[in-house]
Design a protein around this motif. Structure first.
Motif, mmCIF file in Angstrom:
data_model
loop_
_atom_site.group_PDB
_atom_site.id
_atom_site.type_symbol
_atom_site.label_atom_id
_atom_site.label_comp_id
_atom_site.label_asym_id
_atom_site.label_seq_id
_atom_site.Cartn_x
_atom_site.Cartn_y
_atom_site.Cartn_z
ATOM 1 N N UNK A 168 -82.733 106.852 78.660
ATOM 2 C CA UNK A 168 -82.843 105.464 79.065
ATOM 3 C C UNK A 168 -82.378 105.199 80.475
ATOM 4 N N UNK A 169 -81.256 105.894 80.848
ATOM 5 C CA UNK A 169 -80.645 105.442 82.086
ATOM 6 C C UNK A 169 -80.151 106.518 83.047
ATOM 7 N N UNK A 170 -80.418 107.772 82.775
ATOM 8 C CA UNK A 170 -79.925 108.808 83.665
ATOM 9 C C UNK A 170 -80.637 108.783 85.006
ATOM 10 N N UNK A 171 -79.891 108.988 86.121
ATOM 11 C CA UNK A 171 -80.502 109.028 87.425
ATOM 12 C C UNK A 171 -81.400 110.234 87.588
ATOM 13 N N UNK A 172 -81.356 111.206 86.696
ATOM 14 C CA UNK A 172 -82.247 112.339 86.814
ATOM 15 C C UNK A 172 -83.678 111.973 86.472
ATOM 16 N N UNK A 173 -83.896 110.771 86.005
ATOM 17 C CA UNK A 173 -85.260 110.333 85.766
ATOM 18 C C UNK A 173 -85.930 109.920 87.067
ATOM 19 N N UNK A 174 -85.150 109.911 88.162
ATOM 20 C CA UNK A 174 -85.691 109.544 89.463
ATOM 21 C C UNK A 174 -86.313 110.785 90.076
ATOM 22 N N UNK A 175 -87.576 110.934 89.946
ATOM 23 C CA UNK A 175 -88.240 112.139 90.441
ATOM 24 C C UNK A 175 -88.650 111.964 91.893
ATOM 25 N N UNK A 176 -88.315 112.982 92.713
ATOM 26 C CA UNK A 176 -88.714 112.912 94.120
ATOM 27 C C UNK A 176 -90.157 113.356 94.265
ATOM 28 N N UNK A 181 -81.912 116.843 95.646
ATOM 29 C CA UNK A 181 -81.568 117.169 94.264
ATOM 30 C C UNK A 181 -82.743 116.910 93.330
ATOM 31 N N UNK A 182 -83.332 115.733 93.443
ATOM 32 C CA UNK A 182 -84.457 115.391 92.577
ATOM 33 C C UNK A 182 -85.703 116.212 92.907
ATOM 34 N N UNK A 183 -85.924 116.458 94.203
ATOM 35 C CA UNK A 183 -87.084 117.250 94.614
ATOM 36 C C UNK A 183 -86.984 118.686 94.112
ATOM 37 N N UNK A 184 -85.800 119.276 94.226
ATOM 38 C CA UNK A 184 -85.601 120.660 93.780
ATOM 39 C C UNK A 184 -85.735 120.765 92.263
ATOM 40 N N UNK A 185 -85.163 119.806 91.537
ATOM 41 C CA UNK A 185 -85.292 119.819 90.074
ATOM 42 C C UNK A 185 -86.756 119.702 89.652
ATOM 43 N N UNK A 186 -87.466 118.812 90.317
ATOM 44 C CA UNK A 186 -88.878 118.621 89.983
ATOM 45 C C UNK A 186 -89.668 119.906 90.243
ATOM 46 N N UNK A 187 -89.329 120.584 91.377
ATOM 47 C CA UNK A 187 -90.011 121.833 91.713
ATOM 48 C C UNK A 187 -89.672 122.922 90.707
ATOM 49 N N UNK A 188 -88.410 123.016 90.285
ATOM 50 C CA UNK A 188 -87.999 124.004 89.296
ATOM 51 C C UNK A 188 -88.780 123.822 87.996
ATOM 52 N N UNK A 189 -88.862 122.579 87.532
ATOM 53 C CA UNK A 189 -89.562 122.297 86.278
ATOM 54 C C UNK A 189 -91.056 122.563 86.389
ATOM 55 N N UNK A 190 -91.629 122.265 87.569
ATOM 56 C CA UNK A 190 -93.063 122.506 87.776
ATOM 57 C C UNK A 190 -93.371 123.996 87.710
ATOM 58 N N UNK A 191 -92.539 124.793 88.405
ATOM 59 C CA UNK A 191 -92.742 126.249 88.410
ATOM 60 C C UNK A 191 -92.550 126.819 87.006
ATOM 61 N N UNK A 192 -91.515 126.339 86.305
ATOM 62 C CA UNK A 192 -91.257 126.823 84.948
ATOM 63 C C UNK A 192 -92.422 126.496 84.021
ATOM 64 N N UNK A 193 -93.000 125.318 84.183
ATOM 65 C CA UNK A 193 -94.126 124.910 83.345
ATOM 66 C C UNK A 193 -95.360 125.751 83.653
ATOM 67 N N UNK A 194 -95.594 126.024 84.936
ATOM 68 C CA UNK A 194 -96.759 126.819 85.335
ATOM 69 C C UNK A 194 -96.670 128.247 84.804
#
Length: 308
Positions: free
Chosen positions: A300-308, A191-204
């Motif tokens: 402050x506390x969301x688990x989505x801040x845990x980036x894979x 979940x965290x890895x896919x989200x991180x990849x989505x955001x990276x591609x969107x930023x690029x």
């Protein structure tokens, strides 16, 4: 210090409960049909979509459309507090792992957890919450099955107690833990890895993707993959909880299913579980993070801040 932490904990518990209740009510028919499919041995001529359709038709014919939601109350008793506790433990375990990683790396500014830590916090949080709510799991699966005719929650509890004592409320705890812990660990990692990849591609590509879309796509993909990997343990858990006299231990259950139904037997009901888990995981995490964003707690506390 306790006063500072309490509101954050309440938000996580409330957000988890809301997402758990919503997904439970909407997706109960998937769980019901899956349990009905898994409760009996696989026949060589009955499989696939036809079997699912026949099962649904049989339930509707005997109990009406409402019959597809049989077991919703015990599901709520198990899933609402279960999801709530899971996110509560997830949040607190995150801070512990992050503190350890900061200490080991001598980097006090670190904000991202390693993939290993994501797996550890997902697995441990799910295992603890799952064990605490195991009696609810027993009630849920028995109400969904056609092998039991409980008149109500109180009657079911009394019957299990008189039949098996305290042990009856924890039958299948081992395969459940073996299923849930790896599932949650793999899920959070993916979940965290896919989200991180989505955001990276969107930023690029300089594309703005709504946060809800990011979490839903990541949730579905991670849920599908983790469900397939842990499916055999789901089958063993269901058989042990519904037919404890025939399926007496994890090893014996694995051997019995394999010998009588081959490897295919472990994947009976897989399409329903994969579909339900993918949709549920996406819905639960999306609702959970939406609540945190709405209350201003996410940063402050969301688990989505845990980036894979």
């Amino acid at each position: 210090m306790g006063a500072d932490k309490k509101p954050g904990s309440i938000v996580h518990l409330g957000a988890g409960a809301l997402s758990g209740i919503t997904s439970c009510v909407l997706l109960q028919p998937f769980d019901l049909v899956k349990t009905r499919l898994q409760q009996t041995q696989m026949q060589t001529h009955s499989r696939g979509i036809g079997t699912i359709a026949n099962t649904v038709q049989s339930i509707v014919a005997s109990s009406g459309v409402r019959g597809l939601w049989r077991g919703t109350l015990p599901s709520l008793i198990r899933n609402a507090p279960g999801t709530s506790l899971y996110f509560y433990f997830l949040n607190h375990t995150k801070h512990t792992c992050l503190a350890i990683e900061r200490r080991l790396s001598n980097d006090t500014t670190r904000t991202r957890l390693s993939p290993t830590s994501n797996m550890i916090i997902g697995a441990s949080s799910r295992a603890v919450a799952g064990f605490l709510l195991m009696p609810g799991t027993i009630l849920k699966v028995q109400f969904e099955s056609s092998l039991y005719k409980h008149a109500g929650i109180a009657g079911a509890v009394q019957n299990i107690w008189h039949t098996s004592g305290v042990r009856g409320f924890f039958v299948g705890a081992v395969p459940t833990a073996i299923r849930d812990a790896p599932y949650a660990g793999l899920y959070l990692l993916l979940y965290e890895a896919i989200k991180h990849q989505e955001r990276t591609i969107a930023k690029q590509r300089n594309v703005l993707i709504p946060e809800t879309a990011v979490t839903m796509v990541a949730g579905v993909a991670a849920g599908l993959a983790a469900s397939y990997i842990t499916q055999p343990f789901d089958m063993v858990k269901t058989r042990m909880q519904l037919r404890p006299r025939e399926y007496t231990s994890v090893a014996q259950s694995f051997a019995k299913i394999y010998n009588e139904e081959t490897i295919r037997g472990f994947f009976r009901g897989i399409s329903l579980r994969v579909l339900r888990k993918g949709v549920q995981a996406s819905l639960v995490f999306t609702l959970y993070e939406w609540v945190l964003r709405s209350t201003g707690s996410r940063e402050e506390s969301s688990p989505t801040k845990l980036r894979a």
